[in-house]
Design a protein around this motif. Sequence first.
Motif, PDB file in Angstrom:
ATOM      1  N   PRO A 114      61.623  62.788  11.609  1.00 52.41           N
ATOM      2  CA  PRO A 114      61.752  62.725  13.073  1.00 52.41           C
ATOM      3  C   PRO A 114      61.154  61.453  13.675  1.00 52.41           C
ATOM      4  CG  PRO A 114      61.055  64.903  12.371  1.00 52.41           C
ATOM      5  CD  PRO A 114      60.948  64.013  11.170  1.00 52.41           C
ATOM      6  N   ARG A 115      60.216  60.815  12.958  1.00 56.13           N
ATOM      7  CA  ARG A 115      59.569  59.605  13.476  1.00 56.13           C
ATOM      8  C   ARG A 115      60.160  58.328  12.896  1.00 56.13           C
ATOM      9  NH1 ARG A 115      53.253  61.549  12.682  1.00 56.13           N
ATOM     10  NH2 ARG A 115      53.429  63.496  13.869  1.00 56.13           N
ATOM     11  N   SER A 116      61.153  58.477  12.051  1.00 57.47           N
ATOM     12  CA  SER A 116      61.684  57.327  11.331  1.00 57.47           C
ATOM     13  C   SER A 116      62.620  56.464  12.158  1.00 57.47           C
ATOM     14  CB  SER A 116      62.427  57.798  10.076  1.00 57.47           C
ATOM     15  OG  SER A 116      63.591  58.551  10.440  1.00 57.47           O
ATOM     16  N   GLY A 117      63.134  56.999  13.263  1.00 55.50           N
ATOM     17  CA  GLY A 117      64.106  56.270  14.054  1.00 55.50           C
ATOM     18  C   GLY A 117      65.510  56.362  13.512  1.00 55.50           C
ATOM     19  N   MET A 118      65.716  57.095  12.437  1.00 60.47           N
ATOM     20  CA  MET A 118      67.052  57.266  11.864  1.00 60.47           C
ATOM     21  C   MET A 118      67.902  58.130  12.787  1.00 60.47           C
ATOM     22  SD  MET A 118      65.890  58.019   7.927  1.00 60.47           S
ATOM     23  CE  MET A 118      67.573  58.377   7.410  1.00 60.47           C
ATOM     24  N   PRO A 119      69.207  57.849  12.881  1.00 63.14           N
ATOM     25  CA  PRO A 119      70.084  58.653  13.755  1.00 63.14           C
ATOM     26  C   PRO A 119      70.042  60.145  13.430  1.00 63.14           C
ATOM     27  CG  PRO A 119      71.214  56.685  13.013  1.00 63.14           C
ATOM     28  CD  PRO A 119      69.928  56.741  12.247  1.00 63.14           C
ATOM     29  N   ALA A 120      69.936  60.472  12.149  1.00 61.77           N
ATOM     30  CA  ALA A 120      69.915  61.879  11.739  1.00 61.77           C
ATOM     31  C   ALA A 120      68.497  62.350  11.419  1.00 61.77           C
ATOM     32  CB  ALA A 120      70.821  62.084  10.528  1.00 61.77           C
ATOM     33  N   GLY A 121      67.506  61.646  11.962  1.00 61.56           N
ATOM     34  CA  GLY A 121      66.119  61.949  11.634  1.00 61.56           C
ATOM     35  C   GLY A 121      65.710  63.371  11.960  1.00 61.56           C
ATOM     36  N   MET A 122      66.075  63.846  13.146  1.00 57.61           N
ATOM     37  CA  MET A 122      65.699  65.209  13.540  1.00 57.61           C
ATOM     38  C   MET A 122      66.389  66.243  12.655  1.00 57.61           C
ATOM     39  SD  MET A 122      63.431  65.004  15.855  1.00 57.61           S
ATOM     40  CE  MET A 122      63.410  66.717  16.360  1.00 57.61           C
ATOM     41  N   ALA A 123      67.661  66.000  12.341  1.00 61.59           N
ATOM     42  CA  ALA A 123      68.394  66.940  11.489  1.00 61.59           C
ATOM     43  C   ALA A 123      67.785  66.987  10.098  1.00 61.59           C
ATOM     44  CB  ALA A 123      69.863  66.540  11.420  1.00 61.59           C
ATOM     45  N   LEU A 124      67.449  65.833   9.549  1.00 67.62           N
ATOM     46  CA  LEU A 124      66.838  65.787   8.225  1.00 67.62           C
ATOM     47  C   LEU A 124      65.459  66.466   8.235  1.00 67.62           C
ATOM     48  CD1 LEU A 124      67.801  62.168   7.112  1.00 67.62           C
ATOM     49  CD2 LEU A 124      68.670  64.322   6.188  1.00 67.62           C
ATOM     50  N   GLY A 125      64.717  66.273   9.330  1.00 62.66           N
ATOM     51  CA  GLY A 125      63.435  66.951   9.464  1.00 62.66           C
ATOM     52  C   GLY A 125      63.604  68.458   9.504  1.00 62.66           C
ATOM     53  N   GLY A 126      64.664  68.919  10.180  1.00 63.55           N
ATOM     54  CA  GLY A 126      64.936  70.354  10.224  1.00 63.55           C
ATOM     55  C   GLY A 126      65.294  70.910   8.857  1.00 63.55           C
ATOM     56  N   VAL A 127      66.083  70.142   8.099  1.00 61.65           N
ATOM     57  CA  VAL A 127      66.433  70.559   6.735  1.00 61.65           C
ATOM     58  C   VAL A 127      65.176  70.675   5.885  1.00 61.65           C
ATOM     59  CG1 VAL A 127      67.611  69.863   4.611  1.00 61.65           C
ATOM     60  CG2 VAL A 127      68.781  69.645   6.817  1.00 61.65           C
ATOM     61  N   CYS A 128      64.279  69.705   6.002  1.00 58.84           N
ATOM     62  CA  CYS A 128      63.027  69.736   5.236  1.00 58.84           C
ATOM     63  C   CYS A 128      62.172  70.940   5.629  1.00 58.84           C
ATOM     64  CB  CYS A 128      62.249  68.443   5.453  1.00 58.84           C
ATOM     65  SG  CYS A 128      62.982  66.999   4.661  1.00 58.84           S
ATOM     66  N   LEU A 129      62.191  71.301   6.907  1.00 57.39           N
ATOM     67  CA  LEU A 129      61.429  72.472   7.345  1.00 57.39           C
ATOM     68  C   LEU A 129      61.990  73.744   6.726  1.00 57.39           C
ATOM     69  CD1 LEU A 129      59.227  73.703   9.117  1.00 57.39           C
ATOM     70  CD2 LEU A 129      60.891  73.779  11.004  1.00 57.39           C
ATOM     71  N   VAL A 130      63.322  73.854   6.693  1.00 57.36           N
ATOM     72  CA  VAL A 130      63.956  75.018   6.059  1.00 57.36           C
ATOM     73  C   VAL A 130      63.595  75.076   4.581  1.00 57.36           C
ATOM     74  CG1 VAL A 130      66.160  76.055   5.408  1.00 57.36           C
ATOM     75  CG2 VAL A 130      65.842  75.143   7.721  1.00 57.36           C
ATOM     76  N   VAL A 131      63.615  73.929   3.913  1.00 55.79           N
ATOM     77  CA  VAL A 131      63.243  73.875   2.490  1.00 55.79           C
ATOM     78  C   VAL A 131      61.800  74.320   2.296  1.00 55.79           C
ATOM     79  CG1 VAL A 131      62.861  72.332   0.521  1.00 55.79           C
ATOM     80  CG2 VAL A 131      64.934  72.099   1.903  1.00 55.79           C
ATOM     81  N   ALA A 132      60.904  73.883   3.185  1.00 53.44           N
ATOM     82  CA  ALA A 132      59.495  74.257   3.078  1.00 53.44           C
ATOM     83  C   ALA A 132      59.316  75.761   3.228  1.00 53.44           C
ATOM     84  CB  ALA A 132      58.670  73.511   4.126  1.00 53.44           C
ATOM     85  N   VAL A 133      59.990  76.348   4.210  1.00 52.18           N
ATOM     86  CA  VAL A 133      59.878  77.799   4.430  1.00 52.18           C
ATOM     87  C   VAL A 133      60.441  78.553   3.232  1.00 52.18           C
ATOM     88  CG1 VAL A 133      60.681  79.724   5.849  1.00 52.18           C
ATOM     89  CG2 VAL A 133      59.875  77.624   6.937  1.00 52.18           C
TER      90      VAL A 133
END
Length: 233
Positions: A114-133
């Motif tokens: 989410p802090r990377s500035g990538m266009p899909a940064g928030m989506a990738l962060g959400g995917v990582c959160l799902v993986v963590a859970v």
Amino acid sequence: MSLYSMLYNGNAHESDRQANPKGIALFFAVIKWHWGRLIGLNLMFILSCLPVVTIPCAMTAMSAVTGRLVQRRVCYPVHDYWRAFTREWRRSSLCGLALFGVLALALFGVLFYPRSGMPAGMALGGVCLVVAVFDVMTMMMAFPMVAFTDLSVGRVLRNAVLVTQMRLGWMVLAFAASAAVLVATYAFLPYTVVVMPLFGFSLIALIGVFAAWDGMKRFVVVDPADSGREDAR
């Protein structure tokens, strides 16, 4: 009541033990009958986690004891805890290395993308959160599997992932309940400062084993009498 009495004699009258609760009633019955054992178990868990690298072994040992309580089997908490801790240290450590490694990478992604500035940064962060859970829910399945089966590390991990998917609803509820214990403990500090040192970890372990056991029994395990554990089919 002495610590020995709490650990080995339990806390219920014989008439209570003759009851046969099912489902969620069994969960609360275990707490009612064995609150002393859960406190002692919590203290053993904290002490055995102090070297940090022993955390996976402690999680397997905790699962071994809480699993026996859920199954209403004869339980000698200190003996059963340390037997599982020492006997399953290798499989516990390897499973822990894999599962905690995935969790660390997923949490890093939650913070980084989410802090990377990538266009899909928030989506990738959400995917990582799902993986963590999902990884945490898999831990709830994997460490009881180490405690109650003789599966290899690879098969423990594979079966834990598959059974977690099959029992996803129950595992999500278990994750939410465990998270609620942690959130409530933090939110009501300093009044709840004794929760985690006294019984918080054993309660979370009981929640996880309770949610995992039916799936293990149906899809993986096992000889519930622990007398010749079978391989997964």
